[in-house]
Design an enzyme around this catalytic site. Sequence first.
Site, PDB file in Angstrom:
ATOM      1  N   LYS A  92      83.668  55.451 -24.808  1.00  0.00           N
ATOM      2  CA  LYS A  92      83.589  54.220 -25.598  1.00  0.00           C
ATOM      3  C   LYS A  92      82.158  53.679 -25.662  1.00  0.00           C
ATOM      4  CE  LYS A  92      87.672  53.840 -27.198  1.00  0.00           C
ATOM      5  NZ  LYS A  92      87.869  53.886 -28.657  1.00  0.00           N
TER       6      LYS A  92
ATOM      7  N   TYR B  12      86.885  57.506 -19.813  1.00  0.00           N
ATOM      8  CA  TYR B  12      87.206  56.747 -21.025  1.00  0.00           C
ATOM      9  C   TYR B  12      86.063  55.789 -21.355  1.00  0.00           C
ATOM     10  CZ  TYR B  12      89.805  53.630 -24.160  1.00  0.00           C
ATOM     11  OH  TYR B  12      90.218  52.877 -25.231  1.00  0.00           O
TER      12      TYR B  12
ATOM     13  N   SER C  34      86.837  48.861 -25.078  1.00  0.00           N
ATOM     14  CA  SER C  34      87.535  48.320 -23.920  1.00  0.00           C
ATOM     15  C   SER C  34      86.536  47.658 -22.981  1.00  0.00           C
ATOM     16  CB  SER C  34      88.271  49.442 -23.183  1.00  0.00           C
ATOM     17  OG  SER C  34      88.671  49.030 -21.903  1.00  0.00           O
ATOM     18  N   SER C  35      86.997  46.680 -22.233  1.00  0.00           N
ATOM     19  CA  SER C  35      86.129  45.994 -21.274  1.00  0.00           C
ATOM     20  C   SER C  35      85.715  46.906 -20.132  1.00  0.00           C
ATOM     21  CB  SER C  35      86.832  44.754 -20.722  1.00  0.00           C
ATOM     22  OG  SER C  35      88.052  45.100 -20.100  1.00  0.00           O
ATOM     23  N   CYS C  36      86.325  48.087 -20.008  1.00  0.00           N
ATOM     24  CA  CYS C  36      85.934  49.005 -18.938  1.00  0.00           C
ATOM     25  C   CYS C  36      84.553  49.601 -19.168  1.00  0.00           C
ATOM     26  CB  CYS C  36      86.970  50.106 -18.772  1.00  0.00           C
ATOM     27  SG  CYS C  36      87.036  51.304 -20.124  1.00  0.00           S
TER      28      CYS C  36
ATOM     29  N   HIS D 118      99.624  51.186 -18.781  1.00  0.00           N
ATOM     30  CA  HIS D 118      98.814  50.227 -18.047  1.00  0.00           C
ATOM     31  C   HIS D 118      99.712  49.318 -17.212  1.00  0.00           C
ATOM     32  CE1 HIS D 118      95.852  51.353 -21.264  1.00  0.00           C
ATOM     33  NE2 HIS D 118      95.084  51.377 -20.210  1.00  0.00           N
TER      34      HIS D 118
END
Length: 317
Positions: free
Chosen positions: A142, A138, A109-111, A181
């Site tokens: 990742k 999270y 994920s871009s997070c 989301h």
Amino acid sequence: MISKNSKIYIAGHKGMVGSAIWRNLTANGFTNLVGKTSSELDLKDQKSVLFFFHDEKPEIVIDAAAKVGGILANNDYPYQFLMDNMLIQNNLIESSIKSKVEKFIFLGSSCIYPKLAPQPLKENYLLTNSLEPTNEWYALAKITGVKACHAIRNQYGKDYVSLMPTNLYGTHDNFDLNTSHVLPAMIRKFHEAKLNNNATVNLWGSGTPLREFLFVDDLAESVLFALNNILPDYLYNIGTGKELTIRDLALKIQSIVGYEGKVCWDNSKPDGTPRKLLDVTKMHNLGWKHKVELEEGIIRTYNWFIKNENIYRQTKI
């Protein structure tokens, strides 16, 4: 390019991302796909995962399995978001190494990028600053997956690559208001308010953060691209390179749904990262680019939601 009868294990094949990948590969002639539901195989159980790999002997693994959710879920269940995701990915990666899997595609994920990193976000910004607190659990999980695959490339020379998509949405999304989301949550809120005589819709935050959204079928196309090519680096952003404010997203969804009531923004709720746009230059230069623009994607998602309104998936913590 891999063979169409190569045995490919898609972890998380029933989720929004995994099912999109399964549909894409099937449509492109892949005939030897393997998937197990969570009741058939607990990916958090190391011994079970090792036995599964020993029995099935997959040649390629696509990791689309994860515990996911929005700001509320991440805030309420930080330990589960950290530990469950680490257990899932570590068991898959370790079993792949022990089973001599040569190609592994890890989806994140871009997070994973720092909260206040320069925009748009380049892959080399990873680990250069602190994370956004509302989803750091999270993100940390990742990041360990990304670096595990990176280490394997360096140490063993295997084709293990990480694809980091921007905010995903699409058919088979999660519309549970406690765990979803922002985009699917808005679709449900506007739809139900329309059915309730255009009752007021309450939305979180100020509406000012900028976000990028990718239709899940486009992510599936990027996975197909990674399958058919040996990518030269370990980490690639997957997105559109386009952004809009959350307020403009709400207006777009409101129009598509046909809601004509009042929208109230709750400024006491968190906004999250002020801006999060991916630099997708690396994938563009290799030849992949998204196809589905936001309005078309929302229409397709809303149509799916209407058809499946009574049976859509709800995440359970």
